[in-house]
Design an enzyme around this catalytic site. Structure first.
Site, PDB file in Angstrom:
ATOM      1  N   GLU A  81      -8.770  -7.063  -6.419  1.00 26.61           N
ATOM      2  CA  GLU A  81      -9.585  -7.363  -7.505  1.00 26.61           C
ATOM      3  C   GLU A  81     -10.138  -8.616  -7.232  1.00 26.61           C
ATOM      4  OE1 GLU A  81      -6.336  -6.808 -10.836  1.00 26.61           O
ATOM      5  OE2 GLU A  81      -7.017  -4.884 -11.103  1.00 26.61           O
ATOM      6  N   GLU A 112      10.808   1.460   2.818  1.00 29.05           N
ATOM      7  CA  GLU A 112      10.933   0.209   2.655  1.00 29.05           C
ATOM      8  C   GLU A 112      12.265   0.339   3.557  1.00 29.05           C
ATOM      9  OE1 GLU A 112      13.908  -0.208  -0.676  1.00 29.05           O
ATOM     10  OE2 GLU A 112      11.877   0.350  -1.064  1.00 29.05           O
TER      11      GLU A 112
END
Length: 272
Positions: A81, A112
């Site tokens: 953004e 992960e």
């Protein structure tokens, strides 16, 4: 280390399946209201991290977010953004998550759990001492993130983190830790809820403050935003109208001619 995962503690609510929709929504909202207060307590930590982010960016470095699952996705959202909102290059703020782009939409099993892969993913971006890495992990125990920060520290690359447990291995590893302790989740262990909200708020604070410090906001306006749709063209036109006290037709013409609010205003003021 005396470390307790409060994010994994049992919910303060029980027998959720027996509650009405209205009751569930009210209870979730009640818990959500505690999050901004938890963030407020962490502002001194957020300030130190943000000041270091600004320093690195002003010296030509980049900001990297690295995480897994919800935490990784939130970092990618914030990074993605920045260019349309503030007109910065796409490579200035970079979001990286365990499992790569596939994991943005679909969980990649055990991604992960590798303590080496996070650093490998950073190396693929040609990371250097000019950059800064912020590890995002609600639990503060994610191997992918901790390993990336450990290697960054070893290479003299500044590190920060955003976590929701006090005294976590991640916070101990990071040079600029941010710990927002939100307590047990409404659904036990579902850290996409309060912890995710807290992380999103902190990311908003860091990137927005950094962009303001970099001169990407004038007054209170996004003068460098990308004009990527009609809504933003309309917003930009109104900004120019208000700033220069001119009619809409002239403001829109200036915007189209110069391609940004900032350039349009500068051109008009130089001409007049």
């Amino acid at each position: 280390m005396n470390f307790k995962k409060t994010t994994e503690s049992s919910s303060l609510y029980d027998q959720l399946e027996l509650q009405s929709v209205g009751t569930l929504l009210t209870q979730i909202n009640r818990e959500d209201q505690t999050v901004p207060h938890a963030v407020q307590k962490s502002i001194p930590q957020i300030e130190k991290l943000t000041e270091k982010v600004v320093e690195q960016l002003k010296n030509g470095g980049r900001l990297f977010y690295i995480g897994a699952g919800t935490s990784g996705r939130l970092g990618i959202v914030d990074a993605s953004e920045c260019p349309p909102t503030f007109g910065v290059p796409h490579g200035l703020v970079v979001g990286i998550m365990a499992g790569g782009d596939t994991a943005i939409r679909k969980a990649v099993e055990f991604a992960e759990d590798s303590k080496e892969q996070g650093w490998q993913d950073l190396l693929a971006q040609q990371i250097s001492e000019k950059d800064i890495v912020i590890g995002i992990a609600a639990s503060g125990t994610t191997p992918y993130v901790i390993g990336a920060l450990e290697q960054s520290n070893a290479k003299k690359i500044p590190t920060g983190c955003i976590t929701c447990n006090a005294g976590s291995p991640l916070a101990v590893t990071a040079q600029y830790p941010v710990e927002v302790v939100v307590g047990p989740e409404f659904v036990t262990g579902s850290t996409r809820m309060k912890a995710g909200t807290a992380q999103k708020l902190v990311l908003n604070m860091i990137s927005t403050t950094a962009m303001i410090q970099l001169g990407r906001v004038k007054g209170n306006k996004m003068v460098d935003m990308q004009l990527s749709n009609n809504k933003l063209v309309e917003r930009g036109t109104k900004m120019i109208m208000e700033k220069l006290s001119i009619e809409e037709t002239e403001a829109l013409q200036l915007l189209k001619q110069h391609g940004s609010v900032r350039k349009a205003i500068i051109a008009y003021e130089e001409r007049n």
